[in-house]
Design a protein around this motif. Sequence first.
Motif, PDB file in Angstrom:
ATOM      1  N   UNK A 147     -16.192  -4.860   8.115  1.00 37.67           N
ATOM      2  CA  UNK A 147     -15.433  -5.371   6.965  1.00 37.67           C
ATOM      3  C   UNK A 147     -15.510  -4.477   5.728  1.00 37.67           C
ATOM      4  N   UNK A 148     -16.685  -3.895   5.386  1.00 34.51           N
ATOM      5  CA  UNK A 148     -16.685  -3.017   4.200  1.00 34.51           C
ATOM      6  C   UNK A 148     -15.696  -1.866   4.311  1.00 34.51           C
ATOM      7  N   UNK A 149     -15.644  -1.250   5.499  1.00 37.96           N
ATOM      8  CA  UNK A 149     -14.700  -0.158   5.671  1.00 37.96           C
ATOM      9  C   UNK A 149     -13.264  -0.677   5.668  1.00 37.96           C
ATOM     10  N   UNK A 150     -13.058  -1.876   6.227  1.00 35.66           N
ATOM     11  CA  UNK A 150     -11.723  -2.474   6.216  1.00 35.66           C
ATOM     12  C   UNK A 150     -11.250  -2.695   4.790  1.00 35.66           C
ATOM     13  N   UNK A 151     -12.158  -3.125   3.905  1.00 35.00           N
ATOM     14  CA  UNK A 151     -11.820  -3.310   2.491  1.00 35.00           C
ATOM     15  C   UNK A 151     -11.461  -1.970   1.859  1.00 35.00           C
ATOM     16  N   UNK A 152     -12.267  -0.948   2.165  1.00 33.33           N
ATOM     17  CA  UNK A 152     -12.005   0.393   1.619  1.00 33.33           C
ATOM     18  C   UNK A 152     -10.638   0.895   2.062  1.00 33.33           C
ATOM     19  N   UNK A 153     -10.312   0.680   3.343  1.00 38.30           N
ATOM     20  CA  UNK A 153      -9.034   1.146   3.868  1.00 38.30           C
ATOM     21  C   UNK A 153      -7.884   0.372   3.230  1.00 38.30           C
ATOM     22  N   UNK A 154      -8.088  -0.946   3.022  1.00 37.27           N
ATOM     23  CA  UNK A 154      -7.023  -1.781   2.462  1.00 37.27           C
ATOM     24  C   UNK A 154      -6.571  -1.254   1.120  1.00 37.27           C
ATOM     25  N   UNK A 155      -7.506  -0.743   0.306  1.00 33.02           N
ATOM     26  CA  UNK A 155      -7.137  -0.216  -0.994  1.00 33.02           C
ATOM     27  C   UNK A 155      -6.268   1.036  -0.872  1.00 33.02           C
ATOM     28  N   UNK A 156      -6.462   1.781   0.239  1.00 38.12           N
ATOM     29  CA  UNK A 156      -5.646   2.981   0.421  1.00 38.12           C
ATOM     30  C   UNK A 156      -4.170   2.628   0.554  1.00 38.12           C
ATOM     31  N   UNK A 157      -3.893   1.450   1.130  1.00 36.29           N
ATOM     32  CA  UNK A 157      -2.518   1.054   1.367  1.00 36.29           C
ATOM     33  C   UNK A 157      -1.818   0.557   0.094  1.00 36.29           C
ATOM     34  N   UNK A 158      -2.578   0.337  -0.967  1.00 39.38           N
ATOM     35  CA  UNK A 158      -1.976  -0.172  -2.199  1.00 39.38           C
ATOM     36  C   UNK A 158      -1.719   0.918  -3.224  1.00 39.38           C
TER      37      UNK A 158
END
Length: 881
Positions: A147-158
């Motif tokens: 999940x921490x990496x998923x959160x980090x990746x999610x910000x890349x998409x914004x």
Amino acid sequence: MLILRMGILIAVFLTPRLTLGLFSLCFALSLYKSLGGLVMTTEASSNAETATDSVDCLLQGTPQLPAFTKRGDYIIGGVFPMHYYLKTVKKNYRSLPEPLKCTGSMDTRELRFSRAMAFAIDEINNSSDLLPGVTLGYKIHDSCSSPPMAVQVAFQFTNDPLSMYKNTKVCSQSGRVLAVIGDSGSTQSISISRIIGPFDIPQVSPFATCACLSDKTQYPTFFRTIPSDQFQALALAKLVKHFGWTWIGTVQSNSDYGNNGMASFLRAAQKEGICVEYSESITRYDPPNKIQQVAEVIRRSAARVVVAFTAPGDLWVLLEELTVHPSPPRQWIGSEAWVTHPEVLRFRLCEGAIGFAIPQSKIPGFREYLLDLSPAKVAASHVLSEFWEGAFNCLLEKRAGSAGRVCDGTEDLQKLQNSFTDTTQLRITNMVYKAVYAIAHAIHYLLCKKINSKIQCDKFLTIEPVQVLDQLKRVNFSRNGYHVSFDANGDPVAFYELINWKGNENGGLEFVTVGHYDESLSPGQKFNIEREISWADGGIQVPVSVCSDSCPPGTRKVLQKGKPVCCYDCVPCAEGETSNTTDSSDCSLCPKEFWPNAEKTICIPKLVEFLSFHEVLGIILAAFSIAGACLTIITAIVLFKHRFTPVVKANNSELSFLLLFSLTLCFLCSLTFIGRPSDWSCMLRHTAFGITFVLCISCVLGKTIVVLMAFKATVPGSNVAKWFGSKQQRMTVVSFTFVQVLICIIWLVLKPPFSIRNLTTYNEKIILECALGSALGFWAVLGYIGLLAVFCFVLAVLARKLPDNFNEAKLITFSMLIFCAVWITFIPAYTSSPGKFTVAVEVFAILASSFGLIFCIFFPKCFIILFRPEKNTKKHLMGKR
């Protein structure tokens, strides 16, 4: 400090779920580090305001290179857990933590999923029907199953990619992805949805099945091409119930996927009457002693069935521990996350496992695309490079300090046997393929129009993610024979294959489809097993997993104190109760005229009992009755033939014949007591008995009086004889009998006897008998007979000392003695005898008293007439004693 505060605010914003809050807090610290360099740059700058504006544009994460990227007119994001672990970073809280980084072995199946996304986009870009003239690009990231990496990746998409590298006062949104595909894990998908949801970026997951994601109030932009765990949980509960397993163990991943999926399953299982012996949760990050503890629980459990709602990586560590010290064979029931995962297939202890999976599919051209990896393509991607080096155990280039061999170009993907190249079981891969096409159709609806039978698309049109989100709700198409649409919750129609792990001829295990589950069908048709299942022990017999054996019909379940409802004892039904089903919780009482069979499974009509002519007792009594009547008639014939002899003439032949006639009636009236009672037979038997016996006793009483009067007449001066002649004797008999007739008439008029079905004397049978109607009437009849008998007995005793040769009184005394003895013992026997024996006692009393009279009074006379004719003379009768 301002940046740190903003990071903490982001953490607070992300804490609707505790886990995400912690992950977000870690991200805030990482964000603080990433922005530190920018602050230092700002300090070197002469314009602090420009720096502040730049920071405002960079609040949404730290720049991170994707695993795969492709330019295009419109960009789609992708997230796949291509690694199993996130690198553990030790924090000393004195320096900024290191950037997040994936580690551990690579999940080659997830790598295949990411390549499926790229393949689908390339296929769409070459299509003339879908988005012609428009190219789609992609940015695919690795979430590391974390999940921490998923959160980090999610910000890349914004973020706008350009704004990451230039100082602008306003953050541009033109570079944001229009939609995101992924993640495969439910927890990671929740993390991503929490981040991109406020930006209205739609997310389509091919493998996140947590039922919680169907809640549109929390995840309004989430869609998926795989069914929700809510359907799978119901299907698994019905599967367990179908095979009669009521005592199971459960294991789930300690994640949103495992916890929510297991919670749904347990609710469904409870409704199906299934009990859980133990419920354990695990993750791959648990310490070894925790994994050993869970494994020991499984080994020691009595439940032979284990339902595992786990991610493949979590189950992997548990199975490795169970392999060290194998437990007795366990029947594993799997969720779709691992039941078709090829890496788990190597564990032989899961042989016979069954579970639901996404249907197999075919994607034309996909295998060729996977195998089309040139060294140049591999070298251009650090993920593919890592995969290539791990698959062929070589290095693409010589590194300092490395002792491995360098890849020489002879490596052939065609010969590689792993999850990446295995396209025989394309299940989740097709979910990725469908997700890409769903997003492409949504974009097509926004960009393209049909003009003059030709599709034209405006690739320069600026569209927002919220527009794609709106169109995704309306998507409805078919591709390669597979339908794609979403319901109001963003879920597809649930359809599963039932998978069974069977041994193959090579000594390994393989996935075999043995049935289907279709949620769209009616309740009785959803679940269908089409092929024979191979079980945990390799046999074809369904294993048994129950806390208590089933209670057979005729018994009921009694729960064991302090244990679940599946643990019970089987107790036979109480008297008069039945149960005709297995595992009945209660027994039902039979209707009044029914009684359970010996097994207490059904109620059968009660046996109807009465004194019948067809049973031994009835036959014996009827035979004695007829024999007594015949004997009486024979006696009458003998006396009639010798009616002029002194013995007959001396003993009042008229009364003798009347007595024989009444005795005949007494014998015959006993027959009315035998046979099925009816209202008429009940009235006849009691009145006939009362009148005939009074007639009989009246005759005996008359004979006794005659004897007394005869000897009184010999006294000089006595004229008694003229007061008790033949006429007076007849009147005496008629008068005494008339009184009994009058009693019987009153009895019949007021409250006559009637037939009844006695249900109280015996529980298991019905007694057909005659109710007295009026007990007073019955005892009046008997009492009158007894009164006459006692009176006759007293007179006979008074006359017993008269000369023997002329005296019948002694014989009458004995006959009355027998008569009274019989009827005195009759009273207690009658009142205490049950059922048909009450009637038998009454018949026996009639026969015994009748035989007593005929033997005591007439046997001596017949003996003299037939065997001692010399005594049948007047001289002998006049002789002295």
